[in-house]
Design a protein around this motif. Structure first.
Motif, PDB file in Angstrom:
ATOM      1  N   ALA A   1      61.147  31.016 -42.369  1.00  0.00           N
ATOM      2  CA  ALA A   1      62.333  30.218 -42.678  1.00  0.00           C
ATOM      3  C   ALA A   1      62.202  28.851 -43.187  1.00  0.00           C
ATOM      4  O   ALA A   1      62.566  28.451 -44.242  1.00  0.00           O
ATOM      5  N   LEU A   2      61.037  28.046 -42.526  1.00  0.00           N
ATOM      6  CA  LEU A   2      60.575  26.779 -42.870  1.00  0.00           C
ATOM      7  C   LEU A   2      60.159  26.930 -44.165  1.00  0.00           C
ATOM      8  O   LEU A   2      60.470  25.800 -45.104  1.00  0.00           O
TER       9      LEU A   2
ATOM     10  N   GLN B   1      67.715  20.452 -44.965  1.00  0.00           N
ATOM     11  CA  GLN B   1      66.970  19.455 -45.557  1.00  0.00           C
ATOM     12  C   GLN B   1      65.849  19.439 -45.021  1.00  0.00           C
ATOM     13  O   GLN B   1      65.256  19.384 -43.962  1.00  0.00           O
ATOM     14  N   PRO B   2      64.796  19.578 -45.920  1.00  0.00           N
ATOM     15  CA  PRO B   2      63.320  19.850 -45.594  1.00  0.00           C
ATOM     16  C   PRO B   2      62.871  18.738 -44.462  1.00  0.00           C
ATOM     17  O   PRO B   2      61.857  18.931 -43.442  1.00  0.00           O
ATOM     18  N   GLN B   3      62.841  17.462 -44.737  1.00  0.00           N
ATOM     19  CA  GLN B   3      62.333  16.459 -43.774  1.00  0.00           C
ATOM     20  C   GLN B   3      62.896  16.383 -42.452  1.00  0.00           C
ATOM     21  O   GLN B   3      62.130  16.285 -41.623  1.00  0.00           O
ATOM     22  N   VAL B   4      64.079  17.058 -42.356  1.00  0.00           N
ATOM     23  CA  VAL B   4      64.830  17.059 -41.307  1.00  0.00           C
ATOM     24  C   VAL B   4      64.318  18.285 -40.402  1.00  0.00           C
ATOM     25  O   VAL B   4      64.088  18.109 -39.139  1.00  0.00           O
ATOM     26  N   LEU B   5      64.156  19.401 -41.101  1.00  0.00           N
ATOM     27  CA  LEU B   5      63.571  20.704 -40.326  1.00  0.00           C
ATOM     28  C   LEU B   5      62.255  20.250 -39.900  1.00  0.00           C
ATOM     29  O   LEU B   5      61.744  20.634 -38.739  1.00  0.00           O
ATOM     30  N   ALA B   6      61.547  19.460 -40.640  1.00  0.00           N
ATOM     31  CA  ALA B   6      60.073  19.326 -40.264  1.00  0.00           C
ATOM     32  C   ALA B   6      60.019  18.464 -39.229  1.00  0.00           C
ATOM     33  O   ALA B   6      58.973  18.740 -38.153  1.00  0.00           O
ATOM     34  N   ALA B   7      60.968  17.336 -38.995  1.00  0.00           N
ATOM     35  CA  ALA B   7      60.833  16.558 -37.758  1.00  0.00           C
ATOM     36  C   ALA B   7      61.289  17.519 -36.651  1.00  0.00           C
ATOM     37  O   ALA B   7      60.708  17.273 -35.611  1.00  0.00           O
ATOM     38  N   MET B   8      61.978  18.464 -36.786  1.00  0.00           N
ATOM     39  CA  MET B   8      62.652  19.132 -35.627  1.00  0.00           C
ATOM     40  C   MET B   8      61.531  20.298 -35.104  1.00  0.00           C
ATOM     41  O   MET B   8      61.413  20.359 -33.962  1.00  0.00           O
ATOM     42  N   ASN B   9      60.700  20.891 -36.146  1.00  0.00           N
ATOM     43  CA  ASN B   9      59.759  21.417 -35.907  1.00  0.00           C
ATOM     44  C   ASN B   9      58.708  20.796 -35.105  1.00  0.00           C
ATOM     45  O   ASN B   9      57.791  21.442 -34.213  1.00  0.00           O
TER      46      ASN B   9
END
Length: 252
Positions: free
Chosen positions: A6-7, A89-97
């Motif tokens: 997904a990411l 939004q990729p940076q947001v998802l990366a931060a959650m990850n």
């Protein structure tokens, strides 16, 4: 579908966040990301926010929460494709990850506009009890749809408090009062602020004559009950337009 797939479909890679970004999240508990929304996107989201407030009237926010002195919206996933950026939004998802160690889903997508003269909250965390720093359960993002300033109710935080293993209602004599270590999170419209939801935070008083608009996309570990009951509330039309990776992030 799994998290890695997904990411990757959303464009998230190992270097989407810098080492300095990750260090700030770990140590300070928050990370401002300026310019994730263009001026036009922020304006469109703000306009749609106010349209929904007018359409929903007294029912606005009922799916999750209503708050005196504010205008609240909830279940925005189901209300306009415009809001999909808040969980893709990729940076947001990366931060959650990073904060939630690869184990997360969207718990809610809400809106909050503090009204003139209103908006002050007690310091709080978005989890009922303190946790060990190796076991964070929740992480949030604030999408600034207007400039956040000291005058219009910008969010206050206590940097590093997410690592205390305590919640403010237990640790403080008066969570409503000013904290000696608090800081205001200010920024231009279009900024997104990631914050570990175990960080002590709250809204402050809006001392201007205009509403202070923000969106909150809030994420939890996948085994927790979401704040918004997406399986019950999301329409078939919304499900049909969501990508497989979006449905995975929503766990629907």
């Amino acid at each position: 579908m799994n998290m890695q797939t997904a990411l990757r479909a959303f464009g998230v890679s190992g270097d989407t966040l810098t080492a300095a970004d990750k260090q700030q999240l770990d140590e300070q508990g928050y990370l401002p990301l300026p310019g994730l929304l263009s001026t036009a996107q922020a304006e469109a989201l703000r306009a749609r926010f106010q349209e929904l407030i007018q359409q929903e009237g007294d029912d606005a926010g009922l799916e999750v929460h209503q708050e005196a002195g504010t205008e609240r919206l909830a279940n925005l996933v189901d209300k306009d494709p415009l809001f999909e950026i808040c969980f893709s939004q990729p940076q947001v998802l990366a931060a959650m990850n990073h904060v939630l160690q690869g184990d997360f889903k969207l718990s809610s997508l809400n809106g909050r506009a503090s009204l003139p003269g209103e908006g002050h909250q007690a310091l709080h965390a978005d989890w009922s009890k303190g946790v060990d720093p190796s076991n964070y359960q929740v992480c949030n993002s604030i999408w600034l749809l207007v400039d956040f300033t000291p005058e219009n109710g910008a969010t206050r935080i206590v940097p590093g408090s997410h690592r205390s293993g305590q919640v403010p209602q237990a640790a403080l004599d008066d969570p409503w009062a000013e904290h000696p270590e608090e800081a205001l999170v200010t920024g231009k419209a279009g900024t997104v602020v990631i914050f570990n939801s175990h960080l002590w935070h709250s809204g402050t008083v809006n001392r201007t004559k205009s509403r202070r608009y923000a969106l909150h996309s809030y994420f939890t570990r996948r085994h927790h009950t979401p704040q918004t009951n997406f399986p019950k509330l999301i329409s078939e039309a919304t499900l049909a337009r969501l990508s497989p990776q979006a449905r995975f992030i929503l766990d629907v």
